[in-house]
Design an enzyme around this catalytic site. Structure first.
Site, PDB file in Angstrom:
ATOM      1  N   GLY A   1       0.801  -1.219   0.000  1.00 29.37           N
ATOM      2  CA  GLY A   1       0.000   0.000   0.000  1.00 29.37           C
ATOM      3  C   GLY A   1       0.829   1.261   0.000  1.00 29.37           C
ATOM      4  O   GLY A   1       0.401   2.296   0.523  1.00 29.37           O
TER       5      GLY A   1
ATOM      6  N   ASP B   1      -6.124   0.602   1.519  1.00 26.96           N
ATOM      7  CA  ASP B   1      -4.807   1.164   1.814  1.00 26.96           C
ATOM      8  C   ASP B   1      -4.898   2.545   2.442  1.00 26.96           C
ATOM      9  O   ASP B   1      -4.142   2.877   3.363  1.00 26.96           O
ATOM     10  CB  ASP B   1      -3.970   1.247   0.537  1.00 26.96           C
ATOM     11  CG  ASP B   1      -3.738  -0.102  -0.109  1.00 26.96           C
ATOM     12  OD1 ASP B   1      -3.999  -1.123   0.556  1.00 26.96           O
ATOM     13  OD2 ASP B   1      -3.302  -0.135  -1.275  1.00 26.96           O
TER      14      ASP B   1
END
Length: 386
Positions: A115, A161
């Site tokens: 992420g 994320d």
């Protein structure tokens, strides 16, 4: 003039990956179990001079500057930076541009599956907002960061994320049909966290992946109602809830079994999730003591997250590095989400006697102060003389 610094943590997707991506998320509701780790995306911001915008990204060997009117010339090398700047102007500064110097760096390569790009957007957004006196809360911060990547830039991906980076820690996150995301922080016992950290290894084979290709394949399978892929995604969604319950009660063996089931289901959502290199590394790790594992993120490359017998960590690491190349590293979990702090360029001097007294008192309490650092309380701020 203050220099603003900020960071946002990267994350490991433990369960539910792919259910946060459209159209599945809005049609069926997504569930994500994730935890942030001790790797970060950093942003360093200060006001520029005149009408200059300057961006630097040393980890990518990129640097560029332009006038405010020529901002578009920076889009090729700094698409995220430009998009964040435009959003901050529109949402928090009444549409009025301002000169800016913004430098960034990330503790993991692009395409790592941790992420990193979303955490970078969160860090830049929070830090640039702080520079002009704004402080969006974690929900607003995550939503805006998601909009920057998914709407403004049209980048493929889900929402997990951004929310992981904004909130930090262990979280069970769910999406509603109206697009709302609810973040449920989890209270995990310290001994459970310690056992997980002792059992966790990350393997990077040196190959990043273009997540958009994997995600596009998954999206197409949902739209076309591919029976097996859709059933697998439903299974992943259900497994995230099961995994959360196992983690909360501290059932690590059950958690590992759930992680394995989730990985097997994820591979059914797209033929791009795994490849021969990933499968080879997986087999080597299993034969050396890995209990369960999965590729973090969309798949196709990046980091392989492994749950191993803590007594065989070295054996697993050496086998992978010997037979597959790449590198193996441990990681620790973190509690906090995105944060900013300021570094004054100059501060009023304090009397040496006062500073010495403060340092002495803190030293007696077992607290060490470094020269030049800033000590802040709820009432005052001191600068310790160099």
């Amino acid at each position: 003039m203050a220099i603003l610094r900020g960071r946002a943590p990267l994350r490991l997707g433990l369960g539910g990956g792919g259910t946060d991506v459209e159209p599945y998320s809005s049609q069926f509701g997504g569930r994500i179990l994730s935890v942030t780790i001790d790797k970060y995306a950093y942003a360093f911001a200060e006001r520029g001079t005149g009408d200059e915008i300057a961006f630097r990204s040393p980890d990518r060997d990129r640097a560029g500057q332009a006038s405010i009117d020529d901002l578009a010339s920076l889009e090729e090398d700094f698409p995220l930076h430009v998009a964040v700047y435009r959003r901050v102007i529109a949402e928090f500064n009444g549409g009025t541009p301002f000169p800016l110097q913004l430098a960034t760096q990330v503790d993991a390569p692009p395409g790592s599956g941790l992420g990193s790009s979303s955490a970078l957007v969160v860090a830049m957004l929070l830090t640039t907002c702080a520079l002009i006196g704004s402080s969006p809360g974690p929900y607003e911060l995550a939503r805006l960061a998601w909009e920057i990547e998914r709407v403004d830039l049209g980048m493929a991906g889900g929402w997990q994320d951004h929310y992981a980076a904004a909130f930090g820690g262990f979280n069970f996150m769910e999406s509603r049909p109206n697009g709302e995301v609810v973040v449920n922080p989890l209270r995990i016992r310290r001994e459970v966290i310690a056992e997980l950290e002792a059992s966790l290894l990350l393997y990077f084979g040196g190959v990043s992946r273009l997540s958009s290709e994997v995600i596009a394949d998954q999206q197409r399978n949902v739209v076309e109602r591919d029976a097996d892929a859709l059933a697998a995604t439903h299974s992943i969604c259900a497994e995230a809830l099961e995994m959360k319950d196992l983690l909360v009660v501290g059932d690590i063996p059950g958690f590992a079994d759930s992680l394995l089931r989730g990985w097997q289901a994820k591979k059914r959502t797209s033929t791009r999730i795994s490849n021969p290199a990933i499968e080879h590394a997986y087999q080597v790790a299993q034969s050396s003591g890995m209990v369960a594992g999965k590729v973090s993120g969309a798949g196709g490359g990046g980091f392989l997250m492994m749950i191993v017998d803590p007594r065989r960590r070295i054996e697993v690491a050496r086998s992978l590095e010997r037979e597959c190349g790449g590198s193996v590293a441990p990681c620790l979990f973190t509690k906090g989400g995105a944060v900013t702090w300021h570094i004054p360029e100059s501060t009023a001097p304090v009397r040496r006697g006062v500073a010495d007294a403060v340092a002495s008192a803190l030293g007696n309490a077992g607290i060490l102060l470094c020269a030049g650092c800033v000590l802040a309380t709820s009432h005052s701020t001191w600068r310790v003389p160099v």
